[in-house]
Design a protein around this motif. Structure first.
Motif, PDB file in Angstrom:
ATOM      1  N   TYR A 141       0.839  -1.203   0.000  1.00  0.00           N
ATOM      2  CA  TYR A 141       0.000   0.000   0.000  1.00  0.00           C
ATOM      3  C   TYR A 141       0.872   1.250   0.000  1.00  0.00           C
ATOM      4  O   TYR A 141       0.644   2.185  -0.788  1.00  0.00           O
ATOM      5  N   ASN A 142       1.847   1.284   0.876  1.00  0.00           N
ATOM      6  CA  ASN A 142       2.707   2.461   0.979  1.00  0.00           C
ATOM      7  C   ASN A 142       3.498   2.698  -0.301  1.00  0.00           C
ATOM      8  O   ASN A 142       3.645   3.847  -0.746  1.00  0.00           O
ATOM      9  N   ARG A 143       3.995   1.630  -0.902  1.00  0.00           N
ATOM     10  CA  ARG A 143       4.773   1.784  -2.136  1.00  0.00           C
ATOM     11  C   ARG A 143       3.890   2.293  -3.278  1.00  0.00           C
ATOM     12  O   ARG A 143       4.313   3.164  -4.061  1.00  0.00           O
ATOM     13  N   LEU A 144       2.691   1.751  -3.386  1.00  0.00           N
ATOM     14  CA  LEU A 144       1.779   2.201  -4.439  1.00  0.00           C
ATOM     15  C   LEU A 144       1.392   3.661  -4.240  1.00  0.00           C
ATOM     16  O   LEU A 144       1.328   4.438  -5.198  1.00  0.00           O
ATOM     17  N   ARG A 145       1.152   4.044  -2.996  1.00  0.00           N
ATOM     18  CA  ARG A 145       0.808   5.440  -2.708  1.00  0.00           C
ATOM     19  C   ARG A 145       1.968   6.362  -3.066  1.00  0.00           C
ATOM     20  O   ARG A 145       1.771   7.421  -3.689  1.00  0.00           O
ATOM     21  N   ASP A 146       3.180   5.961  -2.720  1.00  0.00           N
ATOM     22  CA  ASP A 146       4.349   6.793  -3.012  1.00  0.00           C
ATOM     23  C   ASP A 146       4.558   6.962  -4.508  1.00  0.00           C
ATOM     24  O   ASP A 146       5.052   8.000  -4.968  1.00  0.00           O
ATOM     25  N   GLN A 147       4.176   5.934  -5.283  1.00  0.00           N
ATOM     26  CA  GLN A 147       4.356   5.982  -6.737  1.00  0.00           C
ATOM     27  C   GLN A 147       3.142   6.575  -7.452  1.00  0.00           C
ATOM     28  O   GLN A 147       3.141   6.673  -8.680  1.00  0.00           O
ATOM     29  N   GLY A 148       2.118   6.947  -6.710  1.00  0.00           N
ATOM     30  CA  GLY A 148       0.926   7.522  -7.329  1.00  0.00           C
ATOM     31  C   GLY A 148       0.095   6.499  -8.096  1.00  0.00           C
ATOM     32  O   GLY A 148      -0.596   6.860  -9.059  1.00  0.00           O
ATOM     33  N   LYS A 149       0.149   5.232  -7.672  1.00  0.00           N
ATOM     34  CA  LYS A 149      -0.601   4.176  -8.353  1.00  0.00           C
ATOM     35  C   LYS A 149      -1.935   3.928  -7.638  1.00  0.00           C
ATOM     36  O   LYS A 149      -2.271   4.577  -6.661  1.00  0.00           O
ATOM     37  N   ARG A 150      -2.684   2.951  -8.130  1.00  0.00           N
ATOM     38  CA  ARG A 150      -4.027   2.671  -7.617  1.00  0.00           C
ATOM     39  C   ARG A 150      -4.095   1.274  -7.001  1.00  0.00           C
ATOM     40  O   ARG A 150      -3.494   0.338  -7.528  1.00  0.00           O
ATOM     41  N   LEU A 151      -4.885   1.174  -5.924  1.00  0.00           N
ATOM     42  CA  LEU A 151      -5.090  -0.115  -5.265  1.00  0.00           C
ATOM     43  C   LEU A 151      -6.589  -0.300  -5.044  1.00  0.00           C
ATOM     44  O   LEU A 151      -7.270   0.591  -4.532  1.00  0.00           O
ATOM     45  N   LEU A 152      -7.086  -1.475  -5.434  1.00  0.00           N
ATOM     46  CA  LEU A 152      -8.491  -1.829  -5.260  1.00  0.00           C
ATOM     47  C   LEU A 152      -8.547  -3.143  -4.491  1.00  0.00           C
ATOM     48  O   LEU A 152      -7.935  -4.131  -4.906  1.00  0.00           O
ATOM     49  N   VAL A 153      -9.262  -3.132  -3.373  1.00  0.00           N
ATOM     50  CA  VAL A 153      -9.291  -4.278  -2.461  1.00  0.00           C
ATOM     51  C   VAL A 153     -10.735  -4.725  -2.252  1.00  0.00           C
ATOM     52  O   VAL A 153     -11.647  -3.888  -2.215  1.00  0.00           O
ATOM     53  N   ALA A 154     -10.952  -6.029  -2.110  1.00  0.00           N
ATOM     54  CA  ALA A 154     -12.303  -6.543  -1.857  1.00  0.00           C
ATOM     55  C   ALA A 154     -12.288  -7.527  -0.687  1.00  0.00           C
ATOM     56  O   ALA A 154     -11.369  -8.337  -0.551  1.00  0.00           O
ATOM     57  N   ALA A 155     -13.328  -7.433   0.139  1.00  0.00           N
ATOM     58  CA  ALA A 155     -13.473  -8.311   1.301  1.00  0.00           C
ATOM     59  C   ALA A 155     -14.951  -8.468   1.606  1.00  0.00           C
ATOM     60  O   ALA A 155     -15.788  -7.718   1.109  1.00  0.00           O
ATOM     61  N   GLU A 156     -15.274  -9.456   2.436  1.00  0.00           N
ATOM     62  CA  GLU A 156     -16.665  -9.698   2.811  1.00  0.00           C
ATOM     63  C   GLU A 156     -17.110  -8.828   3.984  1.00  0.00           C
ATOM     64  O   GLU A 156     -18.296  -8.802   4.324  1.00  0.00           O
ATOM     65  N   HIS A 157     -16.157  -8.126   4.603  1.00  0.00           N
ATOM     66  CA  HIS A 157     -16.478  -7.263   5.740  1.00  0.00           C
ATOM     67  C   HIS A 157     -15.778  -5.919   5.565  1.00  0.00           C
ATOM     68  O   HIS A 157     -14.793  -5.807   4.839  1.00  0.00           O
ATOM     69  N   GLY A 158     -16.281  -4.916   6.266  1.00  0.00           N
ATOM     70  CA  GLY A 158     -15.615  -3.628   6.264  1.00  0.00           C
ATOM     71  C   GLY A 158     -14.286  -3.707   6.992  1.00  0.00           C
ATOM     72  O   GLY A 158     -14.038  -4.652   7.761  1.00  0.00           O
ATOM     73  N   PRO A 159     -13.390  -2.743   6.802  1.00  0.00           N
ATOM     74  CA  PRO A 159     -12.048  -2.803   7.406  1.00  0.00           C
ATOM     75  C   PRO A 159     -12.062  -2.859   8.928  1.00  0.00           C
ATOM     76  O   PRO A 159     -11.184  -3.467   9.540  1.00  0.00           O
ATOM     77  N   ARG A 160     -13.064  -2.267   9.557  1.00  0.00           N
ATOM     78  CA  ARG A 160     -13.122  -2.297  11.024  1.00  0.00           C
ATOM     79  C   ARG A 160     -13.463  -3.677  11.555  1.00  0.00           C
ATOM     80  O   ARG A 160     -13.145  -4.000  12.705  1.00  0.00           O
ATOM     81  N   GLU A 161     -14.128  -4.493  10.729  1.00  0.00           N
ATOM     82  CA  GLU A 161     -14.563  -5.815  11.176  1.00  0.00           C
ATOM     83  C   GLU A 161     -13.570  -6.917  10.831  1.00  0.00           C
ATOM     84  O   GLU A 161     -13.737  -8.066  11.247  1.00  0.00           O
ATOM     85  N   LEU A 162     -12.549  -6.603  10.051  1.00  0.00           N
ATOM     86  CA  LEU A 162     -11.579  -7.623   9.668  1.00  0.00           C
ATOM     87  C   LEU A 162     -10.768  -8.086  10.874  1.00  0.00           C
ATOM     88  O   LEU A 162     -10.400  -7.280  11.736  1.00  0.00           O
ATOM     89  N   ALA A 163     -10.469  -9.369  10.912  1.00  0.00           N
ATOM     90  CA  ALA A 163      -9.689  -9.933  12.022  1.00  0.00           C
ATOM     91  C   ALA A 163      -8.207  -9.713  11.772  1.00  0.00           C
ATOM     92  O   ALA A 163      -7.449 -10.651  11.481  1.00  0.00           O
TER      93      ALA A 163
END
Length: 237
Positions: free
Chosen positions: A126-148
């Protein structure tokens, strides 16, 4: 898609039917807003990081692969990674070189949640992509607060950018979506036949579309229209 290191070349393929146009999201609906956010991400006018979540069968994989197709059409480099199939690999090796890719899609994130090596590798990616100005798309069955998750810094990163809950379709919407997909294949799927299919198959849209593909192949091979008797014969329902 970019080439993975030789030892990790996994032959990950995109479904040709997974396009934005094939995703049922009528104007004015919440899912139409999700599509708009994804298009803006690719155009560079929206957020560079988007987190999608929703119940199984709501179309997360479809949207990630559709984003890859659209990005390729725009001349962008992409890499789709279904983590469910890749959890046995060393993540740091798998992610080598991805920071130069225009769009990286990580599907099935909960598969590796709770594994420190994976969490740290995704955090660093994530940090490397952000530094390079690239895009990240993530999918999960729960929101980030609910992830274990064990790595709270990763949870914090996952809450940056935009988070969209993809809404599951009603049975009526699934009928419309099935008919939309059928038309894209050049098939005529009447209301009565579509309702017959939906009432007798699992409500998961992935399953419905897979069975429609079977019907398409059988219809072409036997030169038959999609009628209830024909559908009953082919799908044994």
């Amino acid at each position: 898609m970019v080439n993975l290191p030789q030892q990790l070349s996994l032959g990950v393929n995109l479904n040709d039917d997974a396009t934005f146009e094939n995703f049922y999201a009528p104007a004015g609906t919440h899912n139409a807003m999700v599509l708009q956010g994804l298009r803006q991400q690719l155009e560079g006018s929206g957020e560079s990081f988007i987190y999608l979540w929703g119940a199984p069968g709501c179309g997360l994989t479809h949207l990630l692969q559709a984003a890859c197709h659209e990005a390729q059409r725009m001349g962008l480099s992409v890499q789709y990674l279904p983590l469910r199939d890749l959890a046995g690999y060393a993540p740091e090796e798998l992610f080598v070189g991805l920071d130069v890719v225009d769009l990286v899609c990580l599907d099935c994130l909960p598969t590796v949640a709770g594994r420190f090596d994976w969490e740290l590798a995704i955090f660093n990616l994530y940090n490397r992509l952000r530094d390079q100005g690239k895009r990240l798309l993530v999918a999960a069955e729960h929101g980030p607060r609910e992830l274990a998750l064990g790595l709270e810094d990763l949870r914090s990163r996952l809450q940056w950018g935009l988070t969209y809950q993809v809404q599951s379709l009603s049975d009526q919407d699934k009928q419309q979506a099935l008919q939309l997909r059928a038309r894209a294949r050049g098939l005529e799927l009447g209301d009565e036949v579509a309702q017959y299919i939906i009432q007798r198959l699992p409500r998961d849209t992935n399953e419905l579309f897979w069975q429609l593909q079977r019907l398409d192949h059988a219809s072409l091979a036997e030169q038959r229209k999609l009628t209830i008797p024909f559908v009953k014969k082919i799908l044994a329902i």
